[in-house]
Design a protein around this motif. Structure first.
Motif, PDB file in Angstrom:
ATOM      1  N   THR A  24     -14.371  46.104  38.305  1.00  0.00           N
ATOM      2  CA  THR A  24     -15.703  45.537  38.151  1.00  0.00           C
ATOM      3  C   THR A  24     -15.995  44.568  39.286  1.00  0.00           C
ATOM      4  O   THR A  24     -15.261  43.579  39.472  1.00  0.00           O
ATOM      5  CB  THR A  24     -15.824  44.788  36.807  1.00  0.00           C
ATOM      6  N   ARG A  25     -17.037  44.851  40.048  1.00  0.00           N
ATOM      7  CA  ARG A  25     -17.451  43.949  41.128  1.00  0.00           C
ATOM      8  C   ARG A  25     -18.082  42.701  40.517  1.00  0.00           C
ATOM      9  O   ARG A  25     -18.949  42.787  39.650  1.00  0.00           O
ATOM     10  CB  ARG A  25     -18.446  44.647  42.051  1.00  0.00           C
ATOM     11  N   LEU A  26     -17.648  41.534  40.994  1.00  0.00           N
ATOM     12  CA  LEU A  26     -18.089  40.272  40.399  1.00  0.00           C
ATOM     13  C   LEU A  26     -18.943  39.411  41.315  1.00  0.00           C
ATOM     14  O   LEU A  26     -19.760  38.617  40.830  1.00  0.00           O
ATOM     15  CB  LEU A  26     -16.871  39.444  39.950  1.00  0.00           C
ATOM     16  N   ALA A  27     -18.763  39.537  42.638  1.00  0.00           N
ATOM     17  CA  ALA A  27     -19.463  38.614  43.533  1.00  0.00           C
ATOM     18  C   ALA A  27     -19.474  39.134  44.961  1.00  0.00           C
ATOM     19  O   ALA A  27     -18.659  39.983  45.348  1.00  0.00           O
ATOM     20  CB  ALA A  27     -18.799  37.227  43.485  1.00  0.00           C
ATOM     21  N   GLY A  28     -20.374  38.574  45.758  1.00  0.00           N
ATOM     22  CA  GLY A  28     -20.453  38.881  47.176  1.00  0.00           C
ATOM     23  C   GLY A  28     -21.103  37.724  47.927  1.00  0.00           C
ATOM     24  O   GLY A  28     -21.502  36.717  47.330  1.00  0.00           O
ATOM     25  N   THR A  29     -21.200  37.882  49.244  1.00  0.00           N
ATOM     26  CA  THR A  29     -21.974  36.962  50.080  1.00  0.00           C
ATOM     27  C   THR A  29     -22.800  37.814  51.029  1.00  0.00           C
ATOM     28  O   THR A  29     -22.637  39.040  51.088  1.00  0.00           O
ATOM     29  CB  THR A  29     -21.073  36.025  50.913  1.00  0.00           C
ATOM     30  N   GLN A  30     -23.657  37.177  51.791  1.00  0.00           N
ATOM     31  CA  GLN A  30     -24.485  37.923  52.741  1.00  0.00           C
ATOM     32  C   GLN A  30     -23.625  38.617  53.783  1.00  0.00           C
ATOM     33  O   GLN A  30     -23.933  39.730  54.228  1.00  0.00           O
ATOM     34  CB  GLN A  30     -25.480  36.984  53.414  1.00  0.00           C
ATOM     35  N   THR A  31     -22.530  37.992  54.176  1.00  0.00           N
ATOM     36  CA  THR A  31     -21.644  38.558  55.200  1.00  0.00           C
ATOM     37  C   THR A  31     -20.701  39.602  54.630  1.00  0.00           C
ATOM     38  O   THR A  31     -20.378  40.587  55.286  1.00  0.00           O
ATOM     39  CB  THR A  31     -20.825  37.437  55.878  1.00  0.00           C
ATOM     40  N   CYS A  32     -20.250  39.391  53.402  1.00  0.00           N
ATOM     41  CA  CYS A  32     -19.244  40.262  52.785  1.00  0.00           C
ATOM     42  C   CYS A  32     -19.687  40.614  51.366  1.00  0.00           C
ATOM     43  O   CYS A  32     -19.680  39.759  50.476  1.00  0.00           O
ATOM     44  CB  CYS A  32     -17.888  39.556  52.767  1.00  0.00           C
ATOM     45  N   ALA A  33     -20.064  41.873  51.162  1.00  0.00           N
ATOM     46  CA  ALA A  33     -20.649  42.281  49.881  1.00  0.00           C
ATOM     47  C   ALA A  33     -19.668  42.194  48.725  1.00  0.00           C
ATOM     48  O   ALA A  33     -20.076  41.950  47.583  1.00  0.00           O
ATOM     49  CB  ALA A  33     -21.190  43.710  49.993  1.00  0.00           C
ATOM     50  N   ASN A  34     -18.389  42.398  49.013  1.00  0.00           N
ATOM     51  CA  ASN A  34     -17.383  42.403  47.937  1.00  0.00           C
ATOM     52  C   ASN A  34     -16.491  41.178  48.075  1.00  0.00           C
ATOM     53  O   ASN A  34     -15.585  41.145  48.914  1.00  0.00           O
ATOM     54  CB  ASN A  34     -16.545  43.679  47.995  1.00  0.00           C
ATOM     55  N   GLN A  35     -16.754  40.185  47.247  1.00  0.00           N
ATOM     56  CA  GLN A  35     -15.974  38.949  47.294  1.00  0.00           C
ATOM     57  C   GLN A  35     -15.019  38.804  46.120  1.00  0.00           C
ATOM     58  O   GLN A  35     -14.099  37.980  46.173  1.00  0.00           O
ATOM     59  CB  GLN A  35     -16.910  37.741  47.323  1.00  0.00           C
ATOM     60  N   ALA A  36     -15.233  39.572  45.075  1.00  0.00           N
ATOM     61  CA  ALA A  36     -14.367  39.439  43.901  1.00  0.00           C
ATOM     62  C   ALA A  36     -14.500  40.667  43.015  1.00  0.00           C
ATOM     63  O   ALA A  36     -15.585  41.248  42.909  1.00  0.00           O
ATOM     64  CB  ALA A  36     -14.715  38.181  43.107  1.00  0.00           C
ATOM     65  N   PHE A  37     -13.384  41.047  42.390  1.00  0.00           N
ATOM     66  CA  PHE A  37     -13.428  42.082  41.371  1.00  0.00           C
ATOM     67  C   PHE A  37     -12.367  41.794  40.309  1.00  0.00           C
ATOM     68  O   PHE A  37     -11.398  41.053  40.557  1.00  0.00           O
ATOM     69  CB  PHE A  37     -13.249  43.489  41.950  1.00  0.00           C
ATOM     70  N   SER A  38     -12.580  42.367  39.156  1.00  0.00           N
ATOM     71  CA  SER A  38     -11.586  42.305  38.091  1.00  0.00           C
ATOM     72  C   SER A  38     -11.208  43.728  37.707  1.00  0.00           C
ATOM     73  O   SER A  38     -11.968  44.665  37.915  1.00  0.00           O
ATOM     74  CB  SER A  38     -12.130  41.556  36.871  1.00  0.00           C
ATOM     75  N   LYS A  39     -10.022  43.870  37.164  1.00  0.00           N
ATOM     76  CA  LYS A  39      -9.553  45.169  36.669  1.00  0.00           C
ATOM     77  C   LYS A  39      -8.965  44.916  35.299  1.00  0.00           C
ATOM     78  O   LYS A  39      -7.936  44.254  35.167  1.00  0.00           O
ATOM     79  CB  LYS A  39      -8.490  45.754  37.610  1.00  0.00           C
ATOM     80  N   GLY A  40      -9.658  45.420  34.273  1.00  0.00           N
ATOM     81  CA  GLY A  40      -9.274  45.035  32.941  1.00  0.00           C
ATOM     82  C   GLY A  40      -9.521  43.551  32.750  1.00  0.00           C
ATOM     83  O   GLY A  40     -10.355  42.945  33.414  1.00  0.00           O
TER      84      GLY A  40
END
Length: 239
Positions: free
Chosen positions: A150-166
């Motif tokens: 599950t994608r949780l966060a991003g920034t303008q420079t980097c779209a994928n800043q955090a994810f969780s798995k389970g």
């Protein structure tokens, strides 16, 4: 007493503001230096939490740094066990790689303090405790979101800043653990990278000084919420 193992790549990129929280929750914290320690000599099965910390190399650089193969094997074993796992920067990228996602250069450095933009799922995660508090970004690579994560966060420079798995795996591209009061260690330790990237050290230092109380407080709230979640899990519910 519970045990938390932290895989470290540079001494100054440690658990930071997370460590006193773990100690207060009666975790015995053990650091392993991934480049030099024998990871197979440690009884990982006896530990309760694994934190894979950041470092200035790439998650796919095992042809240059062979120790990454052993570290990746540890991450894979840990994922299979269903026990709590936290990855930060390089650690998050190794988790992404272990789960079959891409890790590649952004062709630009994201270095400095900036807030995260949370997804709808992120707003319902422990990251919501950050609000608009800027966090430290220090990377040139980025990860894809693994299948089933599950994608949780991003920034303008980097779209994928955090994810969780389970409910037991959290991967953070940003350095939420970094204590802004210790920024001088980062400025010295990464001096060459900062010059190469054209970063204004005075501006970075000033940002850190402005956040030396606000950021640790927000980080503690996030980590506290995540630790509450994982400690509420029964072993068979972890994934």
């Amino acid at each position: 007493m519970k045990t938390a193992i932290a895989l470290r790549h540079l001494h100054f990129e440690d658990l930071g503001t997370l460590e006193p929280l773990l100690t207060a929750r009666r975790y015995a914290v053990r650091y392993l230096d991934a480049p030099t320690d024998d990871l197979y000599a440690v009884d990982m099965a006896a530990a309760d939490l694994l934190v894979v910390l950041g470092g200035p190399i790439g998650a796919f650089d095992d042809h240059i740094y062979p120790f990454l193969r052993d570290e990746l094997a540890v991450v894979l074993q840990w994922l299979a066990s269903g026990r709590p796992l936290l990855g930060i920067c390089l650690g998050a990228q190794l988790i992404a790689r272990a789960l079959g996602a891409s890790v590649a250069s952004m062709d630009v450095k994201e270095i400095g303090f900036a807030p995260l933009t949370l997804t709808q799922k992120g707003e319902g995660s422990p990251l919501a405790a950050l609000g608009q508090t800027p966090v430290l970004h220090w990377h040139g690579d980025h990860f894809g979101i693994p299948d089933g994560a599950t994608r949780l966060a991003g920034t303008q420079t980097c779209a994928n800043q955090a994810f969780s798995k389970g409910r037991n795996v959290l991967a953070l591209q940003c350095h939420l653990e970094a204590n802004p009061r210790q920024i001088e260690r980062w400025l010295v330790g990464h001096a060459y990278e900062l010059v190469q990237a054209g970063i204004d050290l005075r501006a970075l230092r000033s940002q850190a000084q402005a956040l030396q109380s606000r950021l640790p407080q927000a980080a503690r709230a996030v980590f506290t919420a995540w630790l509450d979640e994982i400690e509420a899990l029964r072993p068979w519910e972890a994934s």
